[in-house]
Design a protein around this motif. Structure first.
Motif, short mmCIF file in Angstrom:
data_model
loop_
_atom_site.label_atom_id
_atom_site.label_comp_id
_atom_site.label_asym_id
_atom_site.label_seq_id
_atom_site.Cartn_x
_atom_site.Cartn_y
_atom_site.Cartn_z
N UNK A 21 0.82 -1.22 0.00
CA UNK A 21 0.00 0.00 0.00
C UNK A 21 0.85 1.27 0.00
N UNK A 22 1.79 1.32 0.91
CA UNK A 22 2.64 2.51 1.03
C UNK A 22 4.06 2.08 1.38
N UNK A 23 4.97 3.00 1.21
CA UNK A 23 6.35 2.72 1.60
C UNK A 23 7.29 3.78 1.06
N UNK A 24 8.57 3.58 1.29
CA UNK A 24 9.57 4.51 0.75
C UNK A 24 10.92 3.80 0.66
N UNK A 41 21.15 11.63 -4.83
CA UNK A 41 20.48 10.89 -3.75
C UNK A 41 18.98 11.12 -3.92
N UNK A 42 18.23 10.06 -4.11
CA UNK A 42 16.80 10.16 -4.39
C UNK A 42 15.99 9.33 -3.41
N UNK A 43 15.01 9.98 -2.78
CA UNK A 43 14.04 9.29 -1.93
C UNK A 43 12.74 9.14 -2.72
N UNK A 44 12.18 7.96 -2.69
CA UNK A 44 10.92 7.70 -3.37
C UNK A 44 9.90 7.21 -2.34
N UNK A 45 8.87 8.03 -2.10
CA UNK A 45 7.75 7.61 -1.25
C UNK A 45 6.57 7.31 -2.16
N UNK A 46 5.76 6.32 -1.80
CA UNK A 46 4.64 5.92 -2.66
C UNK A 46 3.45 5.51 -1.82
N UNK A 98 0.91 3.56 -12.54
CA UNK A 98 -0.32 4.34 -12.41
C UNK A 98 -1.13 3.96 -11.16
N UNK A 99 -0.64 2.98 -10.41
CA UNK A 99 -1.35 2.54 -9.20
C UNK A 99 -1.04 3.41 -7.99
N UNK A 100 0.05 4.16 -8.07
CA UNK A 100 0.54 4.88 -6.89
C UNK A 100 0.69 6.37 -7.16
N UNK A 101 0.60 7.14 -6.06
CA UNK A 101 1.10 8.51 -6.09
C UNK A 101 2.51 8.48 -5.52
N UNK A 102 3.44 9.10 -6.25
CA UNK A 102 4.85 9.09 -5.85
C UNK A 102 5.28 10.48 -5.40
N UNK A 103 6.12 10.50 -4.40
CA UNK A 103 6.85 11.73 -4.07
C UNK A 103 8.33 11.44 -4.30
N UNK A 111 9.68 -5.46 -4.06
CA UNK A 111 8.74 -5.65 -2.95
C UNK A 111 7.46 -6.34 -3.43
N UNK A 112 7.09 -6.08 -4.68
CA UNK A 112 5.91 -6.72 -5.27
C UNK A 112 6.21 -8.14 -5.75
N UNK A 113 7.51 -8.40 -6.00
CA UNK A 113 7.92 -9.70 -6.51
C UNK A 113 9.21 -10.12 -5.81
N UNK A 114 9.13 -10.56 -4.56
CA UNK A 114 10.33 -10.85 -3.76
C UNK A 114 11.22 -11.95 -4.33
N UNK A 115 10.69 -12.77 -5.25
CA UNK A 115 11.50 -13.86 -5.82
C UNK A 115 12.52 -13.36 -6.84
N UNK A 116 12.47 -12.09 -7.17
CA UNK A 116 13.36 -11.52 -8.19
C UNK A 116 14.83 -11.77 -7.84
#
Length: 364
Positions: free
Chosen positions: A17-20, A61-66, A108-113, A146-151
């Motif tokens: 759902x959310x994370x960074x 350095x880039x932070x990605x929150x979603x 398109x599923x997330x809002x990103x900062x 995170x969506x596909x941990x087997x990667x």
């Protein structure tokens, strides 16, 4: 090695759902230059192979929150540069998202900062698009993992480089490795037009901790954008011979990296830098991107090298600034040259000391 179709996911095993995440990605300096793209809009396929040193200190350095959102019709993101909204950067990110949507269908599923900053001055003539797009790609791949941990790790890094390339061609060389090759070359195993790969052959001790001091001759905006510059190679009278030359020089560097022959290294690297600028001077329209101080620095490096036999050389990107390359063993002598003779040719006396790094790193 993965193909383009391998990077199109079919389904994900997890939901989130959310994370960074936070990644830092370095800039890089090409030794054999990438200049010119194969036909095909938006594909970022190089007309010739290139090889670069990955830098260590000059990085983004880039932070990605979603966070999951209701509507999935459009891309949704906020972009901050050094903590402040940067609206003029947003079209490039929007274009990047469009290019990579088929490979990252969750976009398109997330809002990103996206909160990004550089460790070097913006518009300093250092390739911030390379480090910036690499850092963004690394964060997006962390979300996909995170969506596909087997990667697998190999898939993670090759796809990150593949995605970074679609944002900025040279960004694919900022993902992983000290010396990185991008573009198919018959004598480099695993080399690909689709992503950068770590140079697979032997590298002599002479190149360990190799130094790059960047002399900031002109800190203004680029006179010619990279996209326009690459397009100048279409119908260029010398283009085909130039592309052949890049293959030949990369071939020579294979043996130079193995033998540690610094004299041959200097010849290839300086020739490549001057060839890049000669391509722009002989295109239509034509450009001279070197400044008088660029030439002064080059001549003083040549004079110093002839008098002292110290193996120091220069290379250039598509601009006026000078990258001074040299082994760590002669660092003291070269920095003395820079402080006593070359700093006066830098804008406001500014220069940046850097060296070979290992690529992108996740910040905990």
């Amino acid at each position: 090695m993965f193909s383009e179709n391998d990077f199109i996911p079919h389904k994900y095993s997890q939901s989130i759902e959310t994370g960074k995440f936070e990644w830092s990605s370095p800039s890089n300096i090409a030794l054999v230059k990438y200049w010119g793209k194969k036909e095909g809009k938006g594909q970022q396929i190089p007309a010739n192979p290139s090889v670069s040193f990955t830098l260590n200190n000059c990085k983004t350095i880039t932070k990605l929150a979603f966070a999951k959102k209701q509507s999935q019709d459009t891309f949704s993101f906020d972009l901050l540069f050094e903590g402040k909204p940067k609206e003029e950067f947003k079209p490039k990110i929007e274009q990047f998202f469009e290019r990579v949507l088929v490979y990252l269908p969750f976009l398109k599923d997330y809002h990103f900062t996206i909160d990004t900053q550089n460790t070097f001055p913006h518009s300093s003539g250092i390739a911030s698009s390379a480090s910036g797009m690499a850092a963004l790609a690394m964060n997006l791949m962390s979300l996909e993992k995170a969506l596909n941990p087997e990667m697998t790790e190999d898939y993670f890094y090759q796809k990150a480089s593949f995605l970074a390339r679609l944002g900025s061609g040279s960004a694919c060389r900022s993902v992983k490795g000290e010396v990185v090759v991008w573009g198919e070359h018959k004598n480099i195993k695993g080399s690909s037009d689709l992503f950068g790969v770590e140079f697979p052959n032997a590298i002599h001790e002479n190149f360990k901790n190799f130094q790059d001091t960047i002399l900031l001759v002109d800190k203004g905006e680029k006179q010619v954008s990279s996209s326009i510059g690459h397009n100048l190679m279409h119908n260029h009278p010398f283009a085909e011979r130039r592309f052949e030359q890049a293959h030949e020089n990369l071939d020579q560097l294979i043996s130079v990296f193995e033998s540690g022959n610094l004299e041959e290294f200097i010849t290839i690297v300086e020739s490549e830098a001057l060839t890049l600028h000669s391509m722009m001077m002989t295109s239509i329209p034509y450009f001279i991107l070197m400044k008088p101080n660029t030439l002064e620095i080059i001549n003083r490096i040549w004079k110093f090298r002839n008098e002292t036999k110290i193996p120091v050389c220069f290379t250039l990107d598509a601009g006026a600034n000078v990258h001074v390359l040299y082994p760590e063993s002669v660092k003291e002598s070269v920095l003395q040259l820079i402080k006593t003779e070359l700093v006066g040719y830098c804008q406001n006396g500014h220069y940046i000391c850097d060296q070979i790094g290992i690529g992108s790193e996740k910040n905990q």
